[in-house]
Design a protein around this motif. Sequence first.
Motif, PDB file in Angstrom:
ATOM      1  N   CYS A  37       2.496   1.728  -3.196  1.00 26.64           N
ATOM      2  CA  CYS A  37       1.346   1.783  -4.423  1.00 26.64           C
ATOM      3  C   CYS A  37       1.399   1.451  -6.081  1.00 26.64           C
ATOM      4  O   CYS A  37       1.750   2.470  -6.676  1.00 26.64           O
ATOM      5  CB  CYS A  37       1.170   3.679  -4.778  1.00 26.64           C
ATOM      6  SG  CYS A  37      -0.265   3.484  -3.822  1.00 26.64           S
TER       7      CYS A  37
ATOM      8  N   TRP B 257      -7.072  -1.094   2.592  1.00 28.59           N
ATOM      9  CA  TRP B 257      -6.295  -0.290   2.530  1.00 28.59           C
ATOM     10  C   TRP B 257      -4.893   0.118   1.448  1.00 28.59           C
ATOM     11  O   TRP B 257      -5.580   0.866   0.494  1.00 28.59           O
ATOM     12  CB  TRP B 257      -5.372  -0.097   4.494  1.00 28.59           C
ATOM     13  CG  TRP B 257      -5.051   1.085   3.819  1.00 28.59           C
ATOM     14  CD1 TRP B 257      -5.126   2.640   4.539  1.00 28.59           C
ATOM     15  CD2 TRP B 257      -3.697   1.664   3.359  1.00 28.59           C
ATOM     16  NE1 TRP B 257      -3.722   3.698   4.261  1.00 28.59           N
ATOM     17  CE2 TRP B 257      -2.703   2.553   3.314  1.00 28.59           C
ATOM     18  CE3 TRP B 257      -2.455   0.473   3.466  1.00 28.59           C
ATOM     19  CZ2 TRP B 257      -1.347   2.940   3.630  1.00 28.59           C
ATOM     20  CZ3 TRP B 257      -1.199   0.845   3.630  1.00 28.59           C
ATOM     21  CH2 TRP B 257      -0.276   1.975   3.550  1.00 28.59           C
TER      22      TRP B 257
ATOM     23  N   LYS C 128      -4.906   2.523  -2.276  1.00 29.54           N
ATOM     24  CA  LYS C 128      -4.357   3.620  -2.899  1.00 29.54           C
ATOM     25  C   LYS C 128      -4.162   3.605  -3.464  1.00 29.54           C
ATOM     26  O   LYS C 128      -3.953   5.011  -4.317  1.00 29.54           O
ATOM     27  CB  LYS C 128      -2.665   3.546  -1.443  1.00 29.54           C
ATOM     28  CG  LYS C 128      -3.049   3.787  -0.250  1.00 29.54           C
ATOM     29  CD  LYS C 128      -2.806   5.167   0.157  1.00 29.54           C
ATOM     30  CE  LYS C 128      -1.043   4.553   0.385  1.00 29.54           C
ATOM     31  NZ  LYS C 128      -0.733   6.083   0.455  1.00 29.54           N
TER      32      LYS C 128
ATOM     33  N   GLY D  15       0.813  -1.449  -0.093  1.00 32.63           N
ATOM     34  CA  GLY D  15      -0.175  -0.022  -0.608  1.00 32.63           C
ATOM     35  C   GLY D  15       0.619   1.279   0.418  1.00 32.63           C
ATOM     36  O   GLY D  15       0.284   2.379  -0.386  1.00 32.63           O
ATOM     37  N   GLU D  16       1.920   1.116   1.316  1.00 37.88           N
ATOM     38  CA  GLU D  16       2.692   2.321   0.932  1.00 37.88           C
ATOM     39  C   GLU D  16       3.702   2.450  -0.349  1.00 37.88           C
ATOM     40  O   GLU D  16       4.079   3.901  -1.167  1.00 37.88           O
ATOM     41  CB  GLU D  16       4.217   2.184   1.883  1.00 37.88           C
ATOM     42  CG  GLU D  16       2.994   2.717   3.361  1.00 37.88           C
ATOM     43  CD  GLU D  16       4.415   2.637   4.460  1.00 37.88           C
ATOM     44  OE1 GLU D  16       4.401   3.237   5.191  1.00 37.88           O
ATOM     45  OE2 GLU D  16       4.658   1.050   4.811  1.00 37.88           O
TER      46      GLU D  16
END
Lengths: 318, 80
Positions: free
Chosen positions: A285, A310, A314, A282-283
């Motif tokens: 992306c 989550w 994203k 998610g971070e």
Amino acid sequence: MSQLFEEFDEISTLAEGLDDAEAGGRIMAVIELANSADPEAIPHLAKAIIDPDEGVRKQAALALTAFDGSATAAALVVALGDESQAVREAAALSLTELKDPEAGDALLPVLTDSNEFTLLACLAGITELRRPEAMAPAIAALAHTSPMVRCQAVSVIGWLQDSTAIPALRSAATDEHPTVRRTALAALGFNKSDHSEKILISGLDDKDWQVREAAAETLTKSGSHTCIADLINALNDEYWQVRLKAVRTLGRLGASESALHIGPLMSIDVPNLRKECAAALGELCVPASREFLELFKDDGDPDVRKNVRWALGKIDSL
Amino acid sequence: MPLAHAASTVPVVVNDDLCIADKGCTVCVEVCPLDVLRITDLLDGRKTAHMKYDECWYCMPCEADCPTGAVTVNIPYLLK
């Protein structure tokens, strides 16, 4: 003012219990003095710490956790030399609760004590007080024969975050004991020099998995991308705990090139690792990681499902 | 909560000779999260702690915090 006098009277009344003929009565007086939370009780508790009864002395050592400052620390240092192990351990425990830097005044002179237990307890006590004067004795303690003392000395140095101690920390990072190496690597996190980063990267190849784990975790603080290839390599570590920290660090460093290496780790049967992988993806992306995340939308672990949702959100918002 | 009928059959056992409830100590009663301990009078007039309700989480602070080591929590074999 009248209220102050009332409080003073109350403490002196409670302290009368310390003269009780029975140990049980003196223990109760100690408990009540601690419950008062009035610093006026400290001298009375310091008196109780040399009581003839072991139970009273132990209770006094524990009761001093309710207080702080140099008088409290001085009383606890006295208890560190007690003949009873229970009292000594209670005092050592209470020392770690000290938060007032002034308490260090009583601990600094004992940092060169020849007794291993006393030295260890005082190093542990002064760690969070961040007294710069503790640096020299802590560096000297790095040469101690006990790995526990060396480890605690590294903690003292690490908490001080003083760049003059970097050579000592780098040296401790090659200590023969894994716990000392691990603590030294974690302590090096505040220093962002290339040399320290190289030591952290070499820690990823340590023979002890906990040292590798600490190295992978601490590299998050470096903020540098020179360690990315080594961290991607750590994703194949035989210990999932090391892989988990490497995943977390890669995610936080924004190493998008690692996404396709992290994705396959989602299929490993360790929920904590899957959760961390989803968070990292998610971070990062990276749209290509969607295929890995989609497979775990209905994971059996609720935390994994949440992180997957989550992460997909994203990526969708790109 | 079920009442404890006999002190010998409950998990929390108090050594009356060591207990200083007589001196005003109520540490075990205060730390018990289930509030199952009470102070009671012994036949000889002394006071002691005892388990009034037979419910226990085996969380152990009563044993750990007792200043005289009078409290023992007997953990069932299957929980060990």
